[in-house]
Write an enzyme that holds these catalytic residues in place. Structure first.
Site, PDB file in Angstrom:
ATOM      1  N   ARG A 109       0.923  -1.225   0.039  1.00  0.00           N
ATOM      2  CA  ARG A 109      -0.090   0.081  -0.100  1.00  0.00           C
ATOM      3  C   ARG A 109       0.849   1.289   0.027  1.00  0.00           C
ATOM      4  O   ARG A 109       1.803   1.334   0.977  1.00  0.00           O
ATOM      5  CB  ARG A 109      -0.828   0.121   1.488  1.00  0.00           C
ATOM      6  N   HIS A 154      -3.076  11.157   0.525  1.00  0.00           N
ATOM      7  CA  HIS A 154      -2.733  10.664   1.933  1.00  0.00           C
ATOM      8  C   HIS A 154      -2.230  12.163   2.532  1.00  0.00           C
ATOM      9  O   HIS A 154      -0.873  12.330   2.692  1.00  0.00           O
ATOM     10  CB  HIS A 154      -1.638   9.809   1.771  1.00  0.00           C
ATOM     11  N   ASN A 334      -7.342   2.001   9.875  1.00  0.00           N
ATOM     12  CA  ASN A 334      -6.058   2.200  10.380  1.00  0.00           C
ATOM     13  C   ASN A 334      -6.449   2.200  11.703  1.00  0.00           C
ATOM     14  O   ASN A 334      -7.037   2.938  12.488  1.00  0.00           O
ATOM     15  CB  ASN A 334      -5.600   3.614  10.121  1.00  0.00           C
ATOM     16  N   TYR A 336      -4.728   1.737  15.768  1.00  0.00           N
ATOM     17  CA  TYR A 336      -3.284   1.707  16.339  1.00  0.00           C
ATOM     18  C   TYR A 336      -3.696   1.461  17.902  1.00  0.00           C
ATOM     19  O   TYR A 336      -2.721   0.994  18.444  1.00  0.00           O
ATOM     20  CB  TYR A 336      -2.450   3.316  16.333  1.00  0.00           C
ATOM     21  N   GLU A 403      -3.594   0.102   8.001  1.00  0.00           N
ATOM     22  CA  GLU A 403      -2.377   0.444   8.903  1.00  0.00           C
ATOM     23  C   GLU A 403      -2.708  -0.030  10.199  1.00  0.00           C
ATOM     24  O   GLU A 403      -3.497  -0.315  10.856  1.00  0.00           O
ATOM     25  CB  GLU A 403      -2.169   2.000   8.988  1.00  0.00           C
TER      26      GLU A 403
END
Ligand code: BGC
Length: 496
Positions: A109, A154, A334, A336, A403
């Site tokens: 990606r 992005h 994404n 985290y 991500e």
């Protein structure tokens, strides 16, 4: 003496020792069910153009908001640095390719820098050298059986587009979908997975040049609606003109911290999730479309109380609600970290602001190991919980983890990053074993890179890059070798 005390205090409570204290026991998750990932599951890695490419003005590239921002306000970046050279992937893509091959990834990606192809942002002016670069990247990936997964945007907006107001002006809908159409024409014969936007939440708050945006509770909502419309318009355009021939998939990537309630209050969790994820996911992926009803109702109510004639959250209207609803073949996530939530006892944030609208207190558990970044705690059960939440709330839509990663100072012997990956990849497998439709996982990040406002002080790479050397070799950290094993065995090896 004071200095000595200071050192002792930092030594005892500094972030690194905080991490060591809890890691081995608390950055873990219990395996449930099948121990192997399905054969079709795709493991990969992710990067973004501004963070790795360098070559900021090479070969006719135009200026982006991040070029301009880092040049004009170096003091706002922790080490005063910028992405002018970064890891120099524009010059050294071959090194990235070697690393990708070494890992054995099935997909890569990366994002396209809008200004490399259209220097002013407008499609009337094309830069052939930028097109050549991405053709080279895509062709080499395919020649090595690595599937390109392309993010169109992005955060590096052409300043030529920002001049019109960027995401605050509805012109962005045509500007973006015109750009996307050109990408489909140029690369759509080979690119089959497209992500329109990376993290609109950040785009609309700070991500595309932090100085440009200061209109909380108003401007960010305008931006959200424009991003959603630009995404929807692009999806429909692809279906109309390209889908039949190119047979690709189009999605959007949203960032989300999952939330728990210490008192098991499901209403608190549901409310926080409707704001944090639902504001962008609900209009696209819910059956009814539009913003989540609770969000619509609450923001309208407080807007009227503030003396306004209508809601600060602009209405999408019938036409756009229909365009946007169903405009995603997959949801990119994404993930985290996570937080605990509880209703705020006093009004949160500025008035007005999204924080005030949500009005929940976010907390962390002191047992969660913390990374170098103060926002990132290791909470793998949050990822499993999030995937199940999406399964139940959004009709088991296809999810790609676009991500997931851990930040430190760049050490090669990065056992904590391995522990983070191990527990999070296990969380994904647990979720799949529980019926979640997750089809791919991208580790953030392939290489050390420019971490936005933190410059080069925080590192997410599986590969170390010495940013000061001219060679910029990619050196595998211990975690790269671990991830290689994950990919080769389609399982979660018990190395640490
Ligand atoms: C962004 C990346 C960033 C990463 C770590 C994500 O929000 O998409 O660009 O480097 O988080 O902060």
């Amino acid at each position: 003496m004071w200095l000595l005390i200071l050192f002792v205090v930092i030594g005892l409570f500094g972030s690194e020792s905080f991490v060591e204290a809890n890691f081995t026991t608390n950055c873990t998750i219990v395996a449930k069910g099948n121990l192997k990932f399905p054969k079709k599951f795709s493991f990969g890695v992710a990067t973004s153009a501004y963070q790795i490419e360098g070559g900021w003005n090479a070969d006719g590239k135009g200026i982006s908001t991040w070029d301009e921002f880092t040049h004009n306000y170096p003091e706002k970046i922790k080490d005063g640095s910028n992405g002018d050279s970064a890891a120099e992937s524009y010059r050294l893509f071959e090194l990235d390719l070697q690393a990708l091959k070494q890992l054995g990834v099935k997909h890569y990606r990366f994002s396209i820098a809008w200004t490399r192809i259209f220097p002013t942002g407008d499609i009337h002016l094309k830069n052939q050298k930028g097109i050549d670069y991405y053709n080279m990247v895509i062709n080499k990936l395919l020649a090595n059986k690595i599937e390109p997964m392309v993010t169109m945007y992005h955060w590096d907006l052409p300043v030529g587009i920002q001049k019109f107001g960027g995401f605050f002006n509805s012109m962005i809908i045509d500007q973006f979908s015109d750009y996307a159409e050109e990408l489909f024409k140029l690369f759509g014969d080979r690119v089959k997975t497209w992500i329109t936007f990376n993290e609109p939440n950040n785009i609309c708050k700070s991500g595309y040049a932090p100085t440009l945006i200061e209109a909380p509770g108003v401007g960010d909502y305008i931006c959200f609606t424009n991003v959603l419309k630009a995404h929807g318009a692009t999806y429909r355009l692809y279906q109309k003109k390209f889908a039949k021939k190119q047979k690709g998939k189009i999605g959007i990537t949203l960032d989300i911290w999952f939330v728990f309630s210490k008192t098991n209050n499901t209403d608190d969790v549901a409310r926080a999730m409707h704001y944090n994820l639902g504001l962008l996911a609900y209009p696209i992926f819910s059956k009814s479309g539009d913003f989540p009803p609770i969000v619509l109702k609450e923001i309208e109510k407080s807007s009227i109380e503030e003396g306004r004639k209508k809601s600060r959250l602009p209405s999408l209207g019938e036409y756009w609600t229909k365009i946007i609803q169903g405009s995603g073949d997959f949801l990119g996530i994404n993930y985290y970290t996570s937080r605990y939530v509880k209703p705020a006892t006093e009004p949160m944030g500025k008035n007005p602001s999204m924080e005030r609208d949500i009005n929940v207190q976010m907390d962390f558990d002191p047992n969660w190991p913390r990374a170098k970044a103060d926002w990132l705690y290791c909470v793998p059960q949050g990822l499993e919980g999030l995937l199940k939440y999406i399964r139940d709330e959004y009709d088991n839509v296809e999810v790609k983890i676009t991500e997931n990663g851990w930040v430190d100072s760049g050490e090669l012997n990065d056992d904590n990053r391995i522990r983070y990956y191990k527990s999070h990849i296990q969380a994904v497998l647990n979720a799949i074993n529980d019926g979640c439709n997750v089809t791919s996982y991208s580790a953030w990040s392939l290489i050390d890179n420019f971490e936005w406002l933190k410059g080069y002080t925080e590192k997410f790479g599986l590969y170390y890059v010495n940013m000061k050397s001219n060679k910029k070799g990619r050196i595998p950290k211990k975690s790269a070798l671990y991830y290689k094993k994950v990919i080769a065995t389609r399982s979660v090896p018990n190395d640490v």
